[in-house]
Design a protein around this motif. Structure first.
Motif, PDB file in Angstrom:
ATOM      1  N   PHE A  16       0.845  -1.195   0.000  1.00  0.00           N
ATOM      2  CA  PHE A  16       0.000   0.000   0.000  1.00  0.00           C
ATOM      3  C   PHE A  16       0.878   1.242   0.000  1.00  0.00           C
ATOM      4  N   VAL A  17       0.357   2.278  -0.645  1.00  0.00           N
ATOM      5  CA  VAL A  17       1.017   3.581  -0.696  1.00  0.00           C
ATOM      6  C   VAL A  17       0.717   4.290   0.611  1.00  0.00           C
ATOM      7  N   THR A  18       1.738   4.921   1.164  1.00  0.00           N
ATOM      8  CA  THR A  18       1.594   5.630   2.427  1.00  0.00           C
ATOM      9  C   THR A  18       2.424   6.911   2.362  1.00  0.00           C
ATOM     10  N   ALA A  24      -0.845  10.559   1.799  1.00  0.00           N
ATOM     11  CA  ALA A  24      -1.623  11.616   2.452  1.00  0.00           C
ATOM     12  C   ALA A  24      -2.300  12.516   1.425  1.00  0.00           C
ATOM     13  N   MET A  25      -1.651  12.739   0.289  1.00  0.00           N
ATOM     14  CA  MET A  25      -2.217  13.634  -0.720  1.00  0.00           C
ATOM     15  C   MET A  25      -3.512  13.098  -1.327  1.00  0.00           C
ATOM     16  N   PHE A  26      -3.744  11.806  -1.258  1.00  0.00           N
ATOM     17  CA  PHE A  26      -5.001  11.269  -1.756  1.00  0.00           C
ATOM     18  C   PHE A  26      -6.168  11.708  -0.867  1.00  0.00           C
ATOM     19  N   TYR A  27      -5.864  12.095   0.378  1.00  0.00           N
ATOM     20  CA  TYR A  27      -6.888  12.511   1.323  1.00  0.00           C
ATOM     21  C   TYR A  27      -6.782  13.992   1.686  1.00  0.00           C
ATOM     22  N   SER A  28      -5.889  14.727   1.032  1.00  0.00           N
ATOM     23  CA  SER A  28      -5.657  16.114   1.427  1.00  0.00           C
ATOM     24  C   SER A  28      -5.283  16.950   0.215  1.00  0.00           C
TER      25      SER A  28
END
Length: 188
Positions: free
Chosen positions: A22-24, A29-33
């Motif tokens: 998984f990407v972390t 974070a940019m996928f959610y922000s």
């Protein structure tokens, strides 16, 4: 190729091989922000010895740098290794996860995210936040706090605070989580 294209190539290869990942990190974070500049992608992996040959065959010279020895060492010591896409000098940092209760939880909460038709496995926002709290605790970099604040700004109503409350004391970051909650409350 752009950095996102490199991520898609890695995801396609891992999906084909059957590597759990998984990407972390900041990219996750940019996928959610909000988007910000980052110079690499962090991916957590659980590799099996039988995966190594196919992974190496997927990322060959001259376009890619990947060390078999680094992969094996990461697997033995729960460390990290890199895939470097040389034409743009872009790095994918791969972290081999130890088999812990927290990592099992993280893998069970992975979410598929489509990037131009390619499914990319993405860490849950809560697990990204928890790890950013851990990294802040270890190094004090304010970028982790900014990423967390941005995630709450954009995706706050989707974030399971109870999950974070459960894991923060276990991971030793309760004080940082309490500070973050105060910081978030002050912005409301």
């Amino acid at each position: 190729m752009e950095p996102l294209d490199v991520l898609k190539v890695v995801a396609e290869s891992f999906n084909r091989i059957g590597v759990r990942y998984f990407v972390t990190g900041s990219q996750g974070a940019m996928f959610y922000s909000e988007t910000r500049i980052t110079h690499d992608v962090d991916i957590v992996v659980w590799l099996r010895l039988g995966d190594v040959h196919e992974v190496v065959e997927s990322f060959t010279e001259p376009d890619y740098y990947l060390s078999v020895e680094a992969i094996l060492k990461a697997m033995e010591y729960d460390g990290s290794f890199n895939i470097i896409y040389r034409p743009i000098n872009f790095t994918i940092d791969l972290i081999h996860a130890p088999d812990t209760e927290f990592n099992r939880s993280r893998f069970s909460r992975v979410r598929p995210w489509m990037i131009e038709g390619v499914p990319v496995m993405l860490s849950s926002p809560e697990d990204i936040i928890l790890m950013k709290l851990v990294y802040y605790h270890e190094g004090g970099s304010e970028k982790h706090n900014r990423d967390i604040a941005s995630m709450f700004k954009v995706s706050g109503d989707q974030i399971d605070r109870n999950y974070i409350e459960r894991w923060a004391p276990i991971l030793g970051v309760q004080k940082h989580w309490d500070d973050m909650k105060e910081r978030l409350a002050a912005k409301q």
